[in-house]
Design an enzyme around this catalytic site. Sequence first.
Site, PDB file in Angstrom:
ATOM      1  N   LYS A 121     -32.026  32.877 -72.091  1.00  0.00           N
ATOM      2  CA  LYS A 121     -31.106  32.035 -71.239  1.00  0.00           C
ATOM      3  C   LYS A 121     -32.013  30.618 -70.729  1.00  0.00           C
ATOM      4  O   LYS A 121     -33.266  30.711 -70.619  1.00  0.00           O
ATOM      5  CB  LYS A 121     -30.365  32.746 -70.150  1.00  0.00           C
ATOM      6  CG  LYS A 121     -31.431  33.251 -69.324  1.00  0.00           C
ATOM      7  CD  LYS A 121     -30.315  33.915 -68.050  1.00  0.00           C
ATOM      8  CE  LYS A 121     -31.507  34.552 -67.046  1.00  0.00           C
ATOM      9  NZ  LYS A 121     -30.663  35.089 -65.891  1.00  0.00           N
TER      10      LYS A 121
ATOM     11  N   TYR B 275     -44.994   8.531 -50.138  1.00  0.00           N
ATOM     12  CA  TYR B 275     -43.885   8.420 -49.539  1.00  0.00           C
ATOM     13  C   TYR B 275     -44.058   9.135 -48.057  1.00  0.00           C
ATOM     14  O   TYR B 275     -44.600  10.298 -48.121  1.00  0.00           O
ATOM     15  CB  TYR B 275     -42.577   8.883 -50.228  1.00  0.00           C
ATOM     16  CG  TYR B 275     -42.137   7.968 -51.158  1.00  0.00           C
ATOM     17  CD1 TYR B 275     -41.491   6.680 -50.907  1.00  0.00           C
ATOM     18  CD2 TYR B 275     -41.849   8.523 -52.467  1.00  0.00           C
ATOM     19  CE1 TYR B 275     -41.247   6.085 -52.098  1.00  0.00           C
ATOM     20  CE2 TYR B 275     -41.526   7.621 -53.613  1.00  0.00           C
ATOM     21  CZ  TYR B 275     -40.912   6.183 -53.183  1.00  0.00           C
ATOM     22  OH  TYR B 275     -40.619   5.502 -54.121  1.00  0.00           O
TER      23      TYR B 275
END
Length: 357
Positions: free
Chosen positions: A33, A250
């Site tokens: 999955k 940042y």
Amino acid sequence: MQNRVWAEVSLEAIAHNYRLLSARYRDVAAVVKANAYGHGLVPVARACVSAGATRLCVATLEEGLSLRKAGLSQSVYPLSALLPEEATDCVRADLTPFISSPEFFAAFAAAAKIAPIPARCYLVLDTGMGREGMDSPELKSLRENCPPQVEIIGIATHLSSADEDDLLPTELQLFTFKAITRDWEGLHSVVNSPGMLRLASGGIRRAGAILYGIEPYPGALEECPTLPAMTLNARLTLVKSLPEGATVGYGRTHTLTRDSVIATVPAGYGDGWLRRLGNRGFVVVQGQRCPIVGRVSMDQCQVDVTEVAGVSVGDTVTLIGEGITAAEVAQWAETTAHEPTTLLNSRVPRYYTPSTT
């Protein structure tokens, strides 16, 4: 064209891992999955089948249909709850869902009326996960009123805490499961990767993280030494000198305490590289670990390569591999070991080393 960031996946490692697991434990299902935990749904499924897998676990209808479109005829188990309107496609594709509600069971049974053979399914018992699954009266009712077009081939549950140090909650779940399903016939499915390694439990064992050489809990690879299947690389796009006192990234979250050489790695959270690795993670440049400095941004992050001689643009940097494991990356980011590979998205191409099985 050279890639800015890419993953190399060893299908031979995955095939080896499946063979190792199936030699130690009976009835191992390969969990593919979430794009096979980021490694690639169809290539990984084929590698597992080549190694002897007859059962493949997915999460969604779309994943199951993708395996069928790829020509894989093995048993495919959607583990997560599906919507009632997905029942018809589920039956048509001969998928074997893990059913968690009477509503989906009813839709599944209705769709199965036109099937040439009984549609197979598992019923899921909630033993304490509090997520998918039904209670004992609901299971009993479905069992007693199961129509002939549906074959209930087993009961499943999911362990909430098999990767924790305290195994008491898991033992209570197993006790509950055994007590309720004592007179139920079929091949049940209880354990996930940590449960497989730590608990004596039969039935279908769902091999997830351990199939990819990822530790589901600390020390797991010492108990079952599967091989890491993925290496994540990038090429440096900038190398620049910055003076002591300069800030990086940042928010100015990192201030240089010396004159430094800072290199840019073109991998960011836009690729699935975890943002929380800013100021706490590491990469490998020319065989040396270098710290990530400043925040990880959408398309890049910066690393301090001051201690590495001769670094230049175009050099390969390793984000997972060369001694850095997915579990270690997860530890730096304070998350589960499943995330570092699973989050990698389609902007990161995968290159495969074929299985020799």
